[in-house]
Design an enzyme around this catalytic site. Sequence first.
Site, mmCIF file in Angstrom:
data_model
loop_
_atom_site.group_PDB
_atom_site.id
_atom_site.type_symbol
_atom_site.label_atom_id
_atom_site.label_comp_id
_atom_site.label_asym_id
_atom_site.label_seq_id
_atom_site.Cartn_x
_atom_site.Cartn_y
_atom_site.Cartn_z
ATOM 1 C CE LYS A 39 -2.825 0.594 3.767
ATOM 2 N NZ LYS A 39 -2.804 2.176 4.277
ATOM 3 C CB SER A 40 3.773 2.367 2.017
ATOM 4 O OG SER A 40 3.166 2.250 3.214
ATOM 5 N N GLY A 77 -4.821 7.798 5.763
ATOM 6 C CA GLY A 77 -3.879 8.710 6.256
ATOM 7 C C GLY A 77 -2.716 9.209 5.642
ATOM 8 N NE ARG A 110 -5.510 8.090 11.435
ATOM 9 C CZ ARG A 110 -4.636 7.205 10.689
ATOM 10 N NH1 ARG A 110 -5.254 6.806 9.609
ATOM 11 N NH2 ARG A 110 -3.417 7.050 10.862
ATOM 12 C CB SER A 119 5.231 9.496 11.587
ATOM 13 O OG SER A 119 4.366 9.911 10.722
ATOM 14 C CD GLN A 170 0.395 8.173 7.464
ATOM 15 O OE1 GLN A 170 -0.130 8.994 8.288
ATOM 16 N NE2 GLN A 170 -0.269 7.022 7.006
ATOM 17 C CG ASP A 202 0.774 -0.006 9.370
ATOM 18 O OD1 ASP A 202 0.248 0.711 10.254
ATOM 19 O OD2 ASP A 202 0.775 0.318 8.176
ATOM 20 C CE LYS A 223 -0.036 3.786 13.314
ATOM 21 N NZ LYS A 223 0.601 4.728 12.009
ATOM 22 N NE ARG A 254 -5.282 -0.111 13.269
ATOM 23 C CZ ARG A 254 -4.367 -0.092 12.110
ATOM 24 N NH1 ARG A 254 -2.934 -0.035 12.246
ATOM 25 N NH2 ARG A 254 -4.947 0.032 11.131
HETATM 26 C C1 S3P Z 1 2.473 4.791 6.210
HETATM 27 C C2 S3P Z 1 3.243 5.129 7.499
HETATM 28 C C3 S3P Z 1 2.575 4.553 8.809
HETATM 29 C C4 S3P Z 1 1.566 3.706 8.622
HETATM 30 C C5 S3P Z 1 0.675 3.743 7.770
HETATM 31 C C6 S3P Z 1 1.397 3.793 6.161
HETATM 32 C C7 S3P Z 1 2.999 5.184 4.995
HETATM 33 O O1 S3P Z 1 2.132 5.708 9.541
HETATM 34 O O2 S3P Z 1 0.873 3.476 9.815
HETATM 35 O O3 S3P Z 1 -0.310 2.453 7.397
HETATM 36 O O4 S3P Z 1 2.845 4.949 3.853
HETATM 37 O O5 S3P Z 1 3.965 6.350 5.232
HETATM 38 P P1 S3P Z 1 2.694 6.499 10.304
HETATM 39 O O6 S3P Z 1 3.758 7.536 9.518
HETATM 40 O O7 S3P Z 1 1.567 7.691 10.973
HETATM 41 O O8 S3P Z 1 3.437 5.937 11.333
#
Ligand code: S3P
Length: 429
Positions: free
Chosen positions: A22-23, A94, A122, A167, A169, A315, A342, A346
Amino acid sequence: MNSITIQPAVSVNGEIVVPGDKSISHRSIMLGAIANGVTTVRGFLRGEDNMSTMHAFRAMGVEIHDDGETISISGRGLRGLQEPADVLDCGNSGTTIRLITGLLSGQSFFSVVTGDQYLRKRPMKRIVEPLSLMGACINGRNGGTLAPLAIRGGSLHGISYQSPVSSAQIKSSLMLAGLYADGETSITEPSLSRDHSERMFRLFGASLNLHDKGVTVRGGVELTAQEVTVPGDISSAAFFMVAALITPHSELLIRNVGVNPSRTGVIDILQAMGGNIQLVDEREVSGEPVADILVCTSRLKGIAISGSVVPRAIDEFPAVCIAAARAEGITTIRDARELRVKETDRIIAMAENLGRLGITVTETEDGMDITGSEQLNGGTVDSRGDHRIAMSLSVAALVASRGITVTDIDCVATSFPSFYPLLEKVASR
Ligand code: S3P
């Protein structure tokens, strides 16, 4: 709102392939959209989260074609995105909202991003604050800390930012803004979060320096379209790893899984619990390590989990909780406060649902203690609209004393639309 009842299984066997990461799928669209030339992506995850990213870029004038196998993105160059005519809906994702807000901060147009009822709760301050320091003008609900966010992008300048949380993200949001900033943008984090952005920025020709727990991006450098092959998502594989570990007489081969070290915390944790997990045929694809993963039934024991492995498995904690529920002794999870923000909290979700199945769980502020048991009751549990809670509880059902009904399972489509057919394929009854 659909629910499903999963019956106990006698074994989990066979060979499977899980859908794309996914990322990496999100990032392939984003970088492809602002690169020069046509980027092709194979193995793209067509889950709802990634479709949110795709729709957002189409709304900014990017031509994206899907022939069912390959996604082709006609890149518009660093400065070629168009002002979207409407609000960009990031759904449950997110990653979409936080990364895209960084990118939009560098655009000389106005945009609004929002999402579903879960995403709108969030925390966004974590990106709004540093992006504002770079010169972005971002407004939102609750003093600019909750979506919808309204972004007036413009001229950004590089900053040196020490993120208080690990993080990917936050890091990736600032890296994307950094592509548009004057000078250099540096981000450090307490311990390394997933580094897919760093790897893909490199692949597309960005000017990037890696240093201890951090990265520096130079602004104004054009990107070049690439051919990207996305490996299987280790976060999706994790449910099947736990399924094979806890179900008797099991042997499962999961082919073509991304095993980037910043994501393999779940393997380290499950192996430390006594799990028989082997990586086979390790290789590299599009700058990412990939392997096949062989998993056999194992006697698990409780362990203490904390520190730098936590962001490397962030995750996978719902799945790890199921392994812990079946392990001998107590598993303690600490330094995992991020689990509270999240798709749902969780820690509460797993504590409450495992409690319903007869497992003793004690919540702490940044984690929980789970006392493993050979007895897992059947019953009804609630996903709380969180895909990973739904999938982990469905895996628990394989070893329960009777069926488990999981309510509100539509959310599984955000990351793993084929999860239930695949589970039925490998579970023998
Ligand atoms: C992700 C980063 C993670 C993860 C999310 C996907 C990403 O979040 O939990 O499912 O693709 O960069 P955080 O950066 O908030 O930990």
